[in-house]
Design a protein around this motif. Structure first.
Motif, mmCIF file in Angstrom:
data_model
loop_
_atom_site.group_PDB
_atom_site.id
_atom_site.type_symbol
_atom_site.label_atom_id
_atom_site.label_comp_id
_atom_site.label_asym_id
_atom_site.label_seq_id
_atom_site.Cartn_x
_atom_site.Cartn_y
_atom_site.Cartn_z
ATOM 1 N N ILE A 188 26.964 -11.895 -7.326
ATOM 2 C CA ILE A 188 28.342 -11.524 -7.028
ATOM 3 C C ILE A 188 28.404 -10.682 -5.753
ATOM 4 O O ILE A 188 29.228 -10.897 -4.871
ATOM 5 C CB ILE A 188 28.962 -10.780 -8.212
ATOM 6 N N VAL A 189 27.509 -9.696 -5.667
ATOM 7 C CA VAL A 189 27.481 -8.845 -4.481
ATOM 8 C C VAL A 189 27.106 -9.650 -3.245
ATOM 9 O O VAL A 189 27.696 -9.465 -2.157
ATOM 10 C CB VAL A 189 26.479 -7.680 -4.698
ATOM 11 N N GLY A 190 26.160 -10.595 -3.382
ATOM 12 C CA GLY A 190 25.773 -11.424 -2.229
ATOM 13 C C GLY A 190 26.918 -12.281 -1.757
ATOM 14 O O GLY A 190 27.156 -12.419 -0.536
ATOM 15 N N VAL A 191 27.650 -12.895 -2.670
ATOM 16 C CA VAL A 191 28.796 -13.731 -2.274
ATOM 17 C C VAL A 191 29.879 -12.881 -1.618
ATOM 18 O O VAL A 191 30.501 -13.293 -0.617
ATOM 19 C CB VAL A 191 29.358 -14.468 -3.505
ATOM 20 N N HIS A 192 30.114 -11.689 -2.144
ATOM 21 C CA HIS A 192 31.130 -10.820 -1.574
ATOM 22 C C HIS A 192 30.775 -10.396 -0.143
ATOM 23 O O HIS A 192 31.629 -10.394 0.744
ATOM 24 C CB HIS A 192 31.301 -9.582 -2.467
ATOM 25 N N ARG A 193 29.510 -10.062 0.089
ATOM 26 C CA ARG A 193 29.074 -9.700 1.441
ATOM 27 C C ARG A 193 29.157 -10.881 2.387
ATOM 28 O O ARG A 193 29.496 -10.729 3.573
ATOM 29 C CB ARG A 193 27.657 -9.152 1.411
#
Length: 468
Positions: A460-465
């Motif tokens: 989730i954090v990777g997609v958001h970044r």
């Protein structure tokens, strides 16, 4: 000792103590009895009482010595006797009313009974014991943490934290020292270049680069230290190799410590699975009072009267809350074997229960512990002032000192005596059950769940970044 040998010894003893011919009663010797298995079993039949057991042999010896026969009498309440409403019940009641000549079983002569009946020489010294169903090993959900105590686990956790902090600090200190040495060796003694402003801008840029390198360095050292600290005691491989003398010393000490901890843990866990030891829930009357286990006491006995009249604050007084009292002995024995309650009983009664249970199951399924109460002697009881006391005491002394009474007394409970040699802790082999692994499965499942949640959060954090 065989039965024939006993007969020979008894013949010699009675002959050496001349048979009493002064007992010229026109009737048989009347003996008061009640059911006291296995020593005396009494059954009512249309033709009278049917009596059997080892006591009958001793009673027949007494009757033979007195040159008379035996007539058994059983009280209506079938009890040993207690003082209720200023009236003695059971066998003691028959003796006080002089309806019998002697008790047909060994009984305890306490202070209250001494005022109304007489006793012979003591024949057997008995004691009160606590009996309970022997605990058996069962599947334990938290068995994988029991090779060490709580204190040892806390010390291991503390050691893990100390090693983790020591490795982080050692790596950071060592990295800073190496970087300073590299900078000094590369720069050397150089001439100053550029103006003062250019030197200040260069230093500012170097400080920014150094701050970035330090942040990355700290993150990397924390991760490698945590991974190494956790992987070592769990016997898991780690791709990081410690470099430098200081960090190798710390890592080497932790490797040796983790080897000892894991080796002892595995050996203790294996021993617990192969030969599990289960300790009893109590080992004394004081410990029993701290539990919620009910305790059976035979109604109408001397011990039952002592509990009812015990002083406040004493152990016997506190036992009232947990006491179960009735005269249904078969039901009490059944409940004891099923673990529904404990029992405060004489040692002889415990031996009888063990003996009968061993004949059925071939196991010693009851454990016992001394109740730390005063021992009490068993003896024959007579009406107050009976001349039979002085006539029978020499005979009973001879039979006791020769060992004949002990042989006849314990001949019917030899399996119970063997069970006394068994240990209190249980060391029986048993197959492993699925419940033995539920704790480890739960631990692995919780670790996998945390790892899965961490992986999802990283996605989730990777997609958001990436979208930013």
């Amino acid at each position: 000792m065989t039965a024939a040998a006993v007969v020979i010894i008894v013949t010699v003893l009675t002959s050496s103590a001349a048979v009493d011919t002064a007992y010229t009663s026109s009737r048989c010797l009347r003996m008061a009895v009640t059911d006291f298995p296995p020593f005396l079993k009494v059954q009512r039949t249309p033709g009278g009482l049917r009596v059997s057991g080892s006591f009958t042999h001793i009673n027949n010896i007494i009757a033979s010595f007195l040159n008379t026969c035996v007539e058994y009498v059983m009280p209506e309440d079938q009890r040993f006797g207690n003082l209720e409403n200023d009236t003695w019940t059971g066998i003691i009641g028959l003796l006080t009313r002089q309806e019998v000549d002697i008790s047909g079983i060994f009984m305890f002569l306490d202070v209250r009974r001494q005022h109304v009946v007489d006793g012979s020489v003591w024949i057997y010294m008995d004691e009160k014991i606590l009996a309970y169903k022997r605990p058996e090993p069962k599947a334990d959900l938290g068995g994988f943490v029991k090779p060490y105590t709580v204190l040892v686990w806390c010390m291991i956790l503390l050691a893990l934290v100390v090693v983790f902090v020591a490795m982080v600090l050692t790596q950071l200190t060592q990295a800073r020292l190496q970087r300073r040495l590299q900078e000094i060796s590369l720069l050397g003694i150089t001439k100053e270049q550029g103006t003062k402003g250019s030197r200040e801008r260069k230093k500012a840029g170097e400080r920014q680069d150094e701050a970035g390198r330090v942040g990355e360095l700290v993150d990397d050292r924390v991760w490698t230290s945590w991974q190494w600290s956790m992987a070592t005691p769990l016997a898991q491989s780690s791709p990081w190799n410690p470099r430098g003398m200081s960090i190798r010393v710390v890592a080497g000490i932790w490797l040796l410590t983790a080897l000892v901890i894991s080796s002892i843990y595995r050996s203790n866990l294996k021993a617990m699975l192969i030969l599990p030891k289960v300790s009893p829930p109590f080992t004394s009357l004081e410990e029993l009072l701290k539990t919620s286990i009910p305790c059976y006491v035979l109604q109408g006995t001397v011990l039952h009267g002592e509990i009812l009249t015990a002083e406040p604050g004493s152990h016997l007084y506190k036992l009232r809350k947990q006491m179960i009292s009735h005269v249904d002995v078969p039901r009490a024995v059944k409940d004891l074997l099923q673990g529904k309650h404990a029992a405060l009983i004489p040692l002889t009664s415990h031996l009888n229960i063990q003996h009968n249970n061993f004949l059925r199951t071939r196991t010693c399924s009851i454990y016992m512990k001394p109740a730390d109460l005063s021992s009490f002697p068993h003896r024959y009881l007579f009406p107050k002032g009976s001349p039979l006391v002085h006539k029978l005491n020499p005979l009973l002394t001879r039979l006791k000192e020769s060992g004949v009474l002990d042989y006849l007394y314990f001949s019917d409970i030899y399996h119970g005596i063997k069970c006394l040699k068994t240990t209190t802790t249980t060391t029986l082999l048993r197959p492993l059950e699925l419940g033995d692994f539920y704790g480890v499965f739960s631990l692995y499942g919780g670790g996998m769940l945390i790892a899965g949640l961490t992986f999802i959060l990283e996605l989730i954090v990777g997609v958001h970044r990436h979208n930013e």
